[in-house]
Write a protein that holds these residues in place. Structure first.
Motif, PDB file in Angstrom:
ATOM      1  N   THR A  24     -26.480  17.116 -34.052  1.00  0.00           N
ATOM      2  CA  THR A  24     -25.846  15.928 -34.626  1.00  0.00           C
ATOM      3  C   THR A  24     -26.799  14.875 -35.125  1.00  0.00           C
ATOM      4  O   THR A  24     -26.540  14.312 -36.046  1.00  0.00           O
ATOM      5  N   THR A  25     -27.746  14.672 -34.254  1.00  0.00           N
ATOM      6  CA  THR A  25     -28.897  13.933 -34.696  1.00  0.00           C
ATOM      7  C   THR A  25     -29.418  13.953 -35.646  1.00  0.00           C
ATOM      8  O   THR A  25     -29.498  13.397 -36.927  1.00  0.00           O
ATOM      9  N   ASN A  26     -29.618  15.453 -36.127  1.00  0.00           N
ATOM     10  CA  ASN A  26     -30.549  15.895 -37.211  1.00  0.00           C
ATOM     11  C   ASN A  26     -29.498  15.690 -38.616  1.00  0.00           C
ATOM     12  O   ASN A  26     -29.838  15.099 -39.746  1.00  0.00           O
ATOM     13  N   ALA A  27     -28.121  15.938 -38.352  1.00  0.00           N
ATOM     14  CA  ALA A  27     -26.919  15.909 -39.308  1.00  0.00           C
ATOM     15  C   ALA A  27     -27.120  14.351 -39.765  1.00  0.00           C
ATOM     16  O   ALA A  27     -26.865  14.283 -40.875  1.00  0.00           O
ATOM     17  N   LEU A  28     -26.975  13.554 -38.942  1.00  0.00           N
ATOM     18  CA  LEU A  28     -26.999  12.083 -39.079  1.00  0.00           C
ATOM     19  C   LEU A  28     -28.121  11.588 -39.899  1.00  0.00           C
ATOM     20  O   LEU A  28     -28.081  10.989 -40.869  1.00  0.00           O
ATOM     21  N   LEU A 153     -19.259   7.845 -36.181  1.00  0.00           N
ATOM     22  CA  LEU A 153     -20.137   8.901 -35.945  1.00  0.00           C
ATOM     23  C   LEU A 153     -19.527  10.461 -35.581  1.00  0.00           C
ATOM     24  O   LEU A 153     -19.922  11.521 -36.002  1.00  0.00           O
ATOM     25  N   ASN A 154     -18.707  10.025 -34.392  1.00  0.00           N
ATOM     26  CA  ASN A 154     -17.772  11.342 -34.160  1.00  0.00           C
ATOM     27  C   ASN A 154     -17.254  11.977 -35.236  1.00  0.00           C
ATOM     28  O   ASN A 154     -17.180  13.344 -35.237  1.00  0.00           O
ATOM     29  N   ALA A 155     -16.509  11.455 -36.097  1.00  0.00           N
ATOM     30  CA  ALA A 155     -15.752  12.143 -37.231  1.00  0.00           C
ATOM     31  C   ALA A 155     -16.841  12.814 -38.289  1.00  0.00           C
ATOM     32  O   ALA A 155     -16.512  14.002 -38.585  1.00  0.00           O
ATOM     33  N   ARG A 156     -17.977  12.240 -38.417  1.00  0.00           N
ATOM     34  CA  ARG A 156     -18.959  12.821 -39.540  1.00  0.00           C
ATOM     35  C   ARG A 156     -19.425  14.013 -38.866  1.00  0.00           C
ATOM     36  O   ARG A 156     -19.573  14.790 -39.760  1.00  0.00           O
ATOM     37  N   VAL A 157     -19.659  14.195 -37.542  1.00  0.00           N
ATOM     38  CA  VAL A 157     -20.291  15.564 -37.282  1.00  0.00           C
ATOM     39  C   VAL A 157     -19.530  16.473 -36.438  1.00  0.00           C
ATOM     40  O   VAL A 157     -19.947  17.240 -36.098  1.00  0.00           O
ATOM     41  N   HIS A 158     -18.282  16.082 -36.378  1.00  0.00           N
ATOM     42  CA  HIS A 158     -17.503  17.074 -35.267  1.00  0.00           C
ATOM     43  C   HIS A 158     -17.340  18.262 -36.001  1.00  0.00           C
ATOM     44  O   HIS A 158     -17.358  19.420 -35.396  1.00  0.00           O
ATOM     45  N   ARG A 163     -18.368  24.078 -35.288  1.00  0.00           N
ATOM     46  CA  ARG A 163     -18.635  25.392 -35.825  1.00  0.00           C
ATOM     47  C   ARG A 163     -19.824  25.860 -35.181  1.00  0.00           C
ATOM     48  O   ARG A 163     -19.896  27.234 -34.811  1.00  0.00           O
ATOM     49  N   SER A 164     -20.837  25.138 -34.919  1.00  0.00           N
ATOM     50  CA  SER A 164     -21.970  25.489 -33.979  1.00  0.00           C
ATOM     51  C   SER A 164     -21.668  25.966 -32.561  1.00  0.00           C
ATOM     52  O   SER A 164     -22.225  27.147 -32.160  1.00  0.00           O
ATOM     53  N   LEU A 165     -20.834  25.301 -31.857  1.00  0.00           N
ATOM     54  CA  LEU A 165     -20.409  25.825 -30.587  1.00  0.00           C
ATOM     55  C   LEU A 165     -19.383  27.303 -30.681  1.00  0.00           C
ATOM     56  O   LEU A 165     -19.589  28.088 -29.867  1.00  0.00           O
ATOM     57  N   ARG A 166     -18.843  27.284 -31.690  1.00  0.00           N
ATOM     58  CA  ARG A 166     -17.946  28.276 -31.820  1.00  0.00           C
ATOM     59  C   ARG A 166     -19.039  29.626 -32.025  1.00  0.00           C
ATOM     60  O   ARG A 166     -18.652  30.668 -31.564  1.00  0.00           O
ATOM     61  N   GLU A 167     -19.794  29.315 -33.012  1.00  0.00           N
ATOM     62  CA  GLU A 167     -20.914  30.461 -33.293  1.00  0.00           C
ATOM     63  C   GLU A 167     -21.525  30.831 -31.965  1.00  0.00           C
ATOM     64  O   GLU A 167     -21.987  31.971 -31.758  1.00  0.00           O
ATOM     65  N   ALA A 168     -22.188  29.876 -31.303  1.00  0.00           N
ATOM     66  CA  ALA A 168     -22.969  30.150 -29.743  1.00  0.00           C
ATOM     67  C   ALA A 168     -21.888  30.949 -29.078  1.00  0.00           C
ATOM     68  O   ALA A 168     -22.560  31.877 -28.390  1.00  0.00           O
TER      69      ALA A 168
END
Length: 187
Positions: A24-28, A153-158, A163-168
């Protein structure tokens, strides 16, 4: 190195699996994430610092609603204004909507009313794929600008994080891990 034959065996023997990422930090920092539309109380967007890094100025709509300092509703969100604003934001490319209204931490009914108006205007088969974030659900802080920023911030990266959590989780299941995935966070 630890004497186990493979990753499956390691995962089978784990008691706890913790997921920690800088996604999320990287995405922002890289300007990634959902293209947002903001429905806010009149004047509130001018109080948000760094707003232009989270949302395009053209994707902000101000609503004529008001809750006074005692929590009494002075003016409810008007269905026609909310519907018109949402239509404009979505038509200009917003892929997620954030609702941030003044004093919603202590009186969230107006934000909920905006959500009800959007649900009535856009049935699930039309708006169901456009997430709606209500600021009071993200943060209960009384400061309107901080709560609105947290919701943006939450909406931007949610979507990216989900998706990352589902893949993990899928990758762990494929490797026979039966333990739950815990999320490490530092807010």
């Amino acid at each position: 190195r630890i004497g186990l034959p493979n990753v499956r065996e390691l995962l089978r023997r784990c008691d706890v699996i913790r997921f920690c990422t800088t996604l999320t930090t990287n995405a922002l920092l890289q300007g990634q994430g959902a293209r947002l539309g903001l429905l806010a109380s009149r004047g509130l967007p001018r109080e948000l610092t760094g707003l232009d890094r989270l949302i395009e100025p053209a994707l902000v709509a101000e609503l004529d609603e008001e809750i006074d300092g005692t929590g009494a509703v002075v003016a409810k969100p008007r269905p026609e204004q909310v519907a018109l604003a949402a239509r404009r934001l979505l038509g200009q490319g917003a892929r997620a909507l954030v609702v941030a209204l003044r004093r919603s931490a202590c009186e969230p009914d107006s934000e909920r009313e905006v959500e009800r108006i959007l649900d009535a205007e856009y049935p699930p088969h039309r708006l169901g794929c456009v997430p709606i974030t209500l600021s009071h659900q993200v943060s209960r802080r009384p400061e309107d600008a901080l709560r609105a920023t947290a919701a943006l911030l939450n909406a931007r990266v949610h979507g990216l994080l989900a998706r990352s959590l589902r893949e993990a989780e899928d990758a762990l299941r494929e490797r026979s891990c039966a333990r739950p995935l815990f999320i490490v966070h530092a807010d």
